[in-house]
Design an enzyme around this catalytic site. Structure first.
Site, PDB file in Angstrom:
ATOM      1  N   GLN A 138      -7.530   6.425   1.955  1.00  0.00           N
ATOM      2  CA  GLN A 138      -6.707   6.644   0.690  1.00  0.00           C
ATOM      3  C   GLN A 138      -6.085   8.241   0.549  1.00  0.00           C
ATOM      4  OE1 GLN A 138      -9.567   5.295   0.452  1.00  0.00           O
ATOM      5  NE2 GLN A 138      -9.722   3.416  -0.872  1.00  0.00           N
ATOM      6  N   GLN A 160      -2.134   5.481   3.971  1.00  0.00           N
ATOM      7  CA  GLN A 160      -2.773   4.470   3.108  1.00  0.00           C
ATOM      8  C   GLN A 160      -2.495   4.840   1.687  1.00  0.00           C
ATOM      9  OE1 GLN A 160      -6.902   3.182   3.776  1.00  0.00           O
ATOM     10  NE2 GLN A 160      -7.198   2.000   1.771  1.00  0.00           N
ATOM     11  N   ASP A 161      -1.958   3.847   0.726  1.00  0.00           N
ATOM     12  CA  ASP A 161      -1.841   4.260  -0.629  1.00  0.00           C
ATOM     13  C   ASP A 161      -0.789   5.191  -0.711  1.00  0.00           C
ATOM     14  OD1 ASP A 161      -3.709   2.205  -0.929  1.00  0.00           O
ATOM     15  OD2 ASP A 161      -4.922   3.673  -2.018  1.00  0.00           O
ATOM     16  N   ASP A 182      -1.644  -0.930   2.138  1.00  0.00           N
ATOM     17  CA  ASP A 182      -1.340  -1.113   0.764  1.00  0.00           C
ATOM     18  C   ASP A 182      -0.349   0.072   0.356  1.00  0.00           C
ATOM     19  OD1 ASP A 182      -3.137  -3.080   0.920  1.00  0.00           O
ATOM     20  OD2 ASP A 182      -4.839  -1.817   0.156  1.00  0.00           O
ATOM     21  N   ARG A 257      -0.901  -8.164  -0.524  1.00  0.00           N
ATOM     22  CA  ARG A 257      -2.109  -8.840  -0.991  1.00  0.00           C
ATOM     23  C   ARG A 257      -2.239  -8.382  -2.317  1.00  0.00           C
ATOM     24  NH1 ARG A 257      -7.053  -5.920   1.967  1.00  0.00           N
ATOM     25  NH2 ARG A 257      -6.465  -3.548   1.584  1.00  0.00           N
TER      26      ARG A 257
END
Length: 348
Positions: A138, A160-161, A182, A257
């Site tokens: 993250q 990520q993120d 994500d 998701r």
């Protein structure tokens, strides 16, 4: 004496009324004189955010930023409302706000952001927000927790993120967002209008986190394009559950998701790539209950990744009337009748 006092009061009142309230303009130039005592010129963005004069009620503080790479983390605090960051370059690539922290080095995801935005009415135009930690877990480029936020001609770069769109109403237009896992996440009511979402690794475009079905939050991606640097390999094996993500195994990305149970995401009028998981949306983990509580939908998409017959039965295929509720001016209106399109049009 009374006459003199009356005339003095009258003159002061006349002078005050002749001075009209207006926006406050300041400038960031890394090569300028810059001083925390200055009211107009600063050498870092955070210096300008910390020391700018406050604008009268109803007006804005416009911080113009000279082209350059700004190696700093910035925070727009809750008491700094109606801030505009304006890049003075020819394109968003000319003004880059960059840092490189991941969750391991920073002590958690929510200490990694290059830009943290908490004030109401924040705007940014012609800028890049970047986290260069790469595929190390993250690593947030921008965390946005302010209501009525507008981002126009902006880039958000990470893996990520990348973008924590977590609170309030947010409008992203004519922008570019890049990541792998994500990379748009949180629980804001956010619309991404004419935006390119670029997957630079297998994973998920969104991880929305609505916690209650009555919350007016969710993500809407409209009139946009999903691109990717992935090369799709084999399709999911025959008999594999349609809702189980095969992204990592087959070098694919998915629409989203659910980070929290009642996640809500709508993709409409958007071009989807061949590297999209045919299931579209997936559950959070492979062994999660099916169908999920999340509310996922699509309308009038196109491209090789638009395969409605391959989508799971629990995904919603909207009618034109249903989709109209998710147009920016409708989804983000709120009780105050905010018009995000009009707000964005005032930016250069």
């Amino acid at each position: 004496m009374r006459l003199l006092l009356f005339l003095a009061t009258l003159t002061a009142t006349s002078l005050a009324s002749s001075v009209q309230a207006q926006d406050v303009h300041v400038k960031v130039d890394p090569h300028g004189p810059g001083s925390i005592a200055s009211t107009t010129d600063y050498t870092t963005i955070q210096q300008a955010l910390d020391h700018h004069p406050f604008a009268p009620a109803g007006y804005r503080v416009i911080i113009s930023i000279v082209p350059g790479v700004y190696h700093e983390r910035i925070i727009v605090t809750q008491n700094h409302n109606n801030i505009t960051l304006l890049g003075l370059g020819k394109s968003p690539e000319d003004v880059v706000i960059t840092n490189s922290l991941n969750a391991k080095t920073a002590g958690g995801t929510f200490f990694t952001e290059t830009a943290e935005i908490n004030g109401t009415g924040f705007e940014a135009d012609n800028l890049t927000f970047e986290n260069t930690a790469g595929n190390t877990g993250q690593a947030v480029a921008a965390a946005v927790r302010g209501d009525r936020a507008v981002f126009k001609h902006c880039r958000f770069l990470g893996h990520q993120d990348t973008l924590f769109a977590d609170y309030g109403r947010q409008y992203y237009v004519d922008s570019y967002i890049e990541g792998g896992v994500d990379f748009i996440f949180g629980n804001a009511a956010a619309v991404f209008d004419h935006v390119e979402l670029h997957a630079n690794g297998p994973g998920y475009l969104t991880a929305q986190s609505r916690t209650d079905p009555n919350q007016p939050t969710g993500y809407v991606i409209t009139h946009s394009t999903v691109t990717t640097s992935l090369e799709a390999t084999l399709p999911p094996p025959a008999g594999a559950p349609g809702v189980a993500s095969t992204a990592a195994a087959h070098n694919m990305t998915a629409l989203g998701r659910p980070w929290r149970p009642y996640a809500r995401v709508v993709f409409m009028h958007t071009v989807l790539p061949a590297q999209l998981n045919p299931a579209g949306y997936t559950v959070w983990k492979r062994d999660d209950p099916v169908p999920p509580l999340a509310w996922y939908a699509e309308f009038d998409n196109s491209g090789p990744g638009w395969q409605p017959t391959e989508r799971p039965s629990w995904e919603h295929m909207l009618t034109a009337k249903e989709a109209s509720a998710f147009e920016p001016q409708n989804f983000l209106r709120g009780r105050d009748q905010w018009n995000p399109i009009a707000a964005a049009a005032k930016l250069p």
